[in-house]
Design an enzyme around this catalytic site. Structure first.
Site, PDB file in Angstrom:
ATOM      1  N   ARG A 172       0.743  -1.215   0.072  1.00 29.65           N
ATOM      2  CA  ARG A 172      -0.090  -0.148   0.092  1.00 29.65           C
ATOM      3  C   ARG A 172       0.853   1.362   0.041  1.00 29.65           C
ATOM      4  O   ARG A 172       2.109   1.246   0.486  1.00 29.65           O
ATOM      5  CB  ARG A 172      -1.106   0.123   1.085  1.00 29.65           C
ATOM      6  CG  ARG A 172      -0.157  -0.366   2.502  1.00 29.65           C
ATOM      7  CD  ARG A 172      -1.180  -0.273   3.739  1.00 29.65           C
ATOM      8  NE  ARG A 172      -0.309   0.243   4.853  1.00 29.65           N
ATOM      9  CZ  ARG A 172      -0.377   1.480   5.380  1.00 29.65           C
ATOM     10  NH1 ARG A 172      -1.245   2.388   4.714  1.00 29.65           N
ATOM     11  NH2 ARG A 172       0.227   1.922   6.251  1.00 29.65           N
ATOM     12  N   ARG A 176      -2.256  10.770   2.279  1.00 29.75           N
ATOM     13  CA  ARG A 176      -2.424  11.588   3.437  1.00 29.75           C
ATOM     14  C   ARG A 176      -3.283  12.792   2.766  1.00 29.75           C
ATOM     15  O   ARG A 176      -2.843  13.704   2.302  1.00 29.75           O
ATOM     16  CB  ARG A 176      -1.534  11.904   4.308  1.00 29.75           C
ATOM     17  CG  ARG A 176      -1.864  12.494   5.811  1.00 29.75           C
ATOM     18  CD  ARG A 176      -0.705  12.865   6.574  1.00 29.75           C
ATOM     19  NE  ARG A 176       0.164  11.566   6.976  1.00 29.75           N
ATOM     20  CZ  ARG A 176       1.354  11.668   7.602  1.00 29.75           C
ATOM     21  NH1 ARG A 176       1.877  13.052   7.516  1.00 29.75           N
ATOM     22  NH2 ARG A 176       1.889  10.659   8.258  1.00 29.75           N
ATOM     23  N   ARG A 249      20.286  -6.547   0.754  1.00 30.31           N
ATOM     24  CA  ARG A 249      20.548  -5.187  -0.253  1.00 30.31           C
ATOM     25  C   ARG A 249      21.694  -4.442   0.769  1.00 30.31           C
ATOM     26  O   ARG A 249      21.282  -4.563   1.936  1.00 30.31           O
ATOM     27  CB  ARG A 249      19.520  -4.337  -0.585  1.00 30.31           C
ATOM     28  CG  ARG A 249      18.321  -5.076  -1.615  1.00 30.31           C
ATOM     29  CD  ARG A 249      18.794  -5.052  -2.817  1.00 30.31           C
ATOM     30  NE  ARG A 249      19.152  -3.489  -3.478  1.00 30.31           N
ATOM     31  CZ  ARG A 249      19.905  -3.116  -4.709  1.00 30.31           C
ATOM     32  NH1 ARG A 249      20.289  -4.422  -5.069  1.00 30.31           N
ATOM     33  NH2 ARG A 249      20.160  -2.118  -5.007  1.00 30.31           N
ATOM     34  N   ARG A 280      19.426   9.435  -1.614  1.00 31.99           N
ATOM     35  CA  ARG A 280      19.080  10.864  -0.843  1.00 31.99           C
ATOM     36  C   ARG A 280      20.506  11.338  -0.228  1.00 31.99           C
ATOM     37  O   ARG A 280      21.546  10.685  -0.458  1.00 31.99           O
ATOM     38  CB  ARG A 280      18.161  10.263   0.372  1.00 31.99           C
ATOM     39  CG  ARG A 280      18.533   9.240   1.126  1.00 31.99           C
ATOM     40  CD  ARG A 280      17.564   8.833   1.880  1.00 31.99           C
ATOM     41  NE  ARG A 280      18.157   7.875   3.190  1.00 31.99           N
ATOM     42  CZ  ARG A 280      17.575   7.397   4.172  1.00 31.99           C
ATOM     43  NH1 ARG A 280      16.271   8.140   4.685  1.00 31.99           N
ATOM     44  NH2 ARG A 280      18.027   6.903   5.077  1.00 31.99           N
ATOM     45  N   GLU A 300      23.670   8.633  -0.076  1.00 28.22           N
ATOM     46  CA  GLU A 300      23.655   7.237   0.046  1.00 28.22           C
ATOM     47  C   GLU A 300      23.339   6.553  -1.249  1.00 28.22           C
ATOM     48  O   GLU A 300      22.199   6.767  -2.058  1.00 28.22           O
ATOM     49  CB  GLU A 300      22.226   7.151   0.912  1.00 28.22           C
ATOM     50  CG  GLU A 300      21.967   5.899   1.782  1.00 28.22           C
ATOM     51  CD  GLU A 300      20.834   6.090   2.668  1.00 28.22           C
ATOM     52  OE1 GLU A 300      21.012   6.804   3.611  1.00 28.22           O
ATOM     53  OE2 GLU A 300      19.899   5.331   2.380  1.00 28.22           O
ATOM     54  N   TYR A 348      13.564  -6.851   8.747  1.00 30.52           N
ATOM     55  CA  TYR A 348      13.959  -5.261   8.988  1.00 30.52           C
ATOM     56  C   TYR A 348      13.174  -4.903  10.231  1.00 30.52           C
ATOM     57  O   TYR A 348      12.019  -5.033  10.151  1.00 30.52           O
ATOM     58  CB  TYR A 348      13.337  -4.620   7.541  1.00 30.52           C
ATOM     59  CG  TYR A 348      13.550  -2.885   7.973  1.00 30.52           C
ATOM     60  CD1 TYR A 348      14.878  -2.709   7.770  1.00 30.52           C
ATOM     61  CD2 TYR A 348      12.599  -2.567   8.705  1.00 30.52           C
ATOM     62  CE1 TYR A 348      15.155  -1.199   8.041  1.00 30.52           C
ATOM     63  CE2 TYR A 348      12.965  -1.032   8.892  1.00 30.52           C
ATOM     64  CZ  TYR A 348      14.142  -0.430   8.703  1.00 30.52           C
ATOM     65  OH  TYR A 348      14.646   0.783   9.283  1.00 30.52           O
ATOM     66  N   ASP A 350      12.710  -1.598  12.801  1.00 28.24           N
ATOM     67  CA  ASP A 350      12.934  -0.417  13.325  1.00 28.24           C
ATOM     68  C   ASP A 350      13.493  -0.608  14.667  1.00 28.24           C
ATOM     69  O   ASP A 350      13.312  -1.418  15.257  1.00 28.24           O
ATOM     70  CB  ASP A 350      11.694   0.604  12.945  1.00 28.24           C
ATOM     71  CG  ASP A 350      11.781   1.349  11.823  1.00 28.24           C
ATOM     72  OD1 ASP A 350      12.962   1.661  11.326  1.00 28.24           O
ATOM     73  OD2 ASP A 350      10.610   1.621  11.426  1.00 28.24           O
TER      74      ASP A 350
END
Ligand SMILES: Cc1cc2nc3c(=O)[nH]c(=O)nc-3n(C[C@H](O)[C@H](O)[C@H](O)COP(=O)(O)OP(=O)(O)OC[C@H]3O[C@@H](n4cnc5c(N)ncnc54)[C@H](O)[C@@H]3O)c2cc1C
Length: 368
Positions: A172, A176, A249, A280, A300, A348, A350
């Site tokens: 998805r 917003r 990766r 970025r 990066e 992954y 956080d």
């Protein structure tokens, strides 16, 4: 009698929390890390009095009050809000996709107009069942957002065309319909005052620590030292790659000190066109509202991972997940080894996820 109750492999977030909690309970702990510093990927290097996020920009965010309270015992957070910007050719857009983005793209003012615009583009695409990432993205947000803000960035990240990428990468796309540039929806967010290293220095203050030691180069000797091992390294390596290699990766960071006070006016600017090889630029001082005379920026670059490179992002496709499940089955027979963190779980995470996972394992181990 072994010398230590716990040998902890990895001084990252998972290992450091476990070490802190074990030490608090009077256990004898040895923490090792193959790197020359603590903090794992969250580590910051001080350059020109600026905390440089050495392994990529880290912004703490969570909605979990327990996790928030836990981490706040080690530091105070500033009020940094992540509001990245996307640069496409010479156009600047706000992220995440919100009313500011839509206004810049189409001149629309109201949420109703923006919704209409997206809906029409989705209908125009005629895509009923997406067969690749490109179709998936267009079927969710239409072609304008896809072409300017998704295509190039994603292709650079994955090193291949969006037409060759599977749909599951984008399940998805958060859109917003308010004028709100706060990237995260979480209740709590910020950067530790004084930088992330403060947290790890406090966690490991009373713990024996050896840096520059690779577990696998000293495995036999290290295993004899402790009753139990907490392992936060790569799970496939732990089992000598017996079923095969898990893929990742990787990233390459190029940092530069600039003789100017403010290079880009924001901590994070994404470069969305395919032609620019980096994804970025981070200007680290803005995470802490720095006003030093100089600035440090980091470009990066996503890179293909091969064995021996830094494993940044697990490739959680079907093939790798199946392989991981085989290794995971082996861990279930281990009574003296506790596995945890992003590399051992091949996930992954956080930072707030790692804290929650570590506290779960601590509870399981010490029963409180
Ligand atoms: C580019 C990037 C950006 C990110 N940005 C964010 C963000 O904005 N917000 C957020 O919440 N999270 C972010 N994260 C996630 C965050 O980095 C992780 O959640 C966290 O670092 C995981 O902690 P860990 O202890 O599991 O692993 P690590 O930090 O990787 O720690 C594992 C440690 O084990 C050591 N080790 C491994 N193998 C061995 C061995 N054989 N012998 C000895 N030592 C070993 C490693 O050197 C390392 O220090 C980001 C991650 C990446 C890659």
């Amino acid at each position: 009698m072994k010398k230590y109750d716990y040998l902890i492999v990895g001084a990252g977030l998972f290992g450091s929390i476990f070490a802190y909690e074990a030490n608090k309970r009077g256990k004898k702990v040895l923490v090792i890390d193959k790197r020359e510093h603590i903090g794992g990927n969250v580590y910051c290097e001080k350059i020109e009095d600026i905390n440089v996020h050495k392994y990529g920009a880290h912004i703490f965010h969570t909605s979990n009050i327990e996790v928030w309270k836990y981490i706040n015992q080690f530091c105070e957070f500033n009020n940094y809000i992540n509001s990245p910007i996307a640069k496409y050719k010479n156009e600047i857009y706000n992220l995440p996709f919100n009313m500011n983005t839509f206004n810049k793209l189409w001149g629309v003012i109201s949420p109703r107009e923006a919704k209409e615009k997206i809906k029409n583009q989705v209908i125009e695409s005629g895509i009923k069942e997406a067969k690749n990432l490109e179709e998936q993205a267009i079927s969710l947000v239409g072609k304008d957002i896809y072409e300017k803000l998704i295509k190039g960035y994603t292709e650079k990240q994955w090193g291949r065309s969006a037409k060759e990428l599977p749909t599951f990468i984008i399940k998805r796309l958060p859109v917003r319909f308010t004028y709100d540039n706060n990237y995260f929806n979480d209740r709590y967010q910020g950067i530790p005052l004084g930088g992330y290293n403060v947290i790890f220095e406090k966690m490991l203050k009373n713990v024996e620590l050896k840096l520059g030691i690779d577990f696998f180069e000293n495995r036999e000797e290290l295993e004899k030292k402790a009753d139990k091992i907490v392992f936060t390294g790569m799970i496939d390596q732990f089992y000598n790659y017996k079923y095969g290699i898990l893929e990742y990766r990787s990233l390459r960071f190029e940092s530069e000190v600039l003789n100017e006070e403010n290079y880009q006016g924001n901590a994070v600017i994404n470069y969305n066109e395919r032609e620019i090889p980096y994804t970025r630029i981070i200007e680290h001082k803005h995470f802490e509202f720095g006003n030093q005379n100089k600035t440090v920026i980091t470009r990066e670059y996503p890179v293909e991972w091969k064995q021996g490179d830094e494993p940044y992002y697990p490739v959680n496709d079907e093939k790798n997940n199946r392989l991981y499940e085989k290794y995971k089955a082996l861990t279930e027979n281990e009574s003296k080894i506790i596995f945890g963190g992003r590399l051992a779980d091949y996930k992954y995470y956080d930072m707030h996820n790692v804290i929650a996972e570590a506290l779960k394992k601590v509870k399981k181990e010490f029963g409180e």
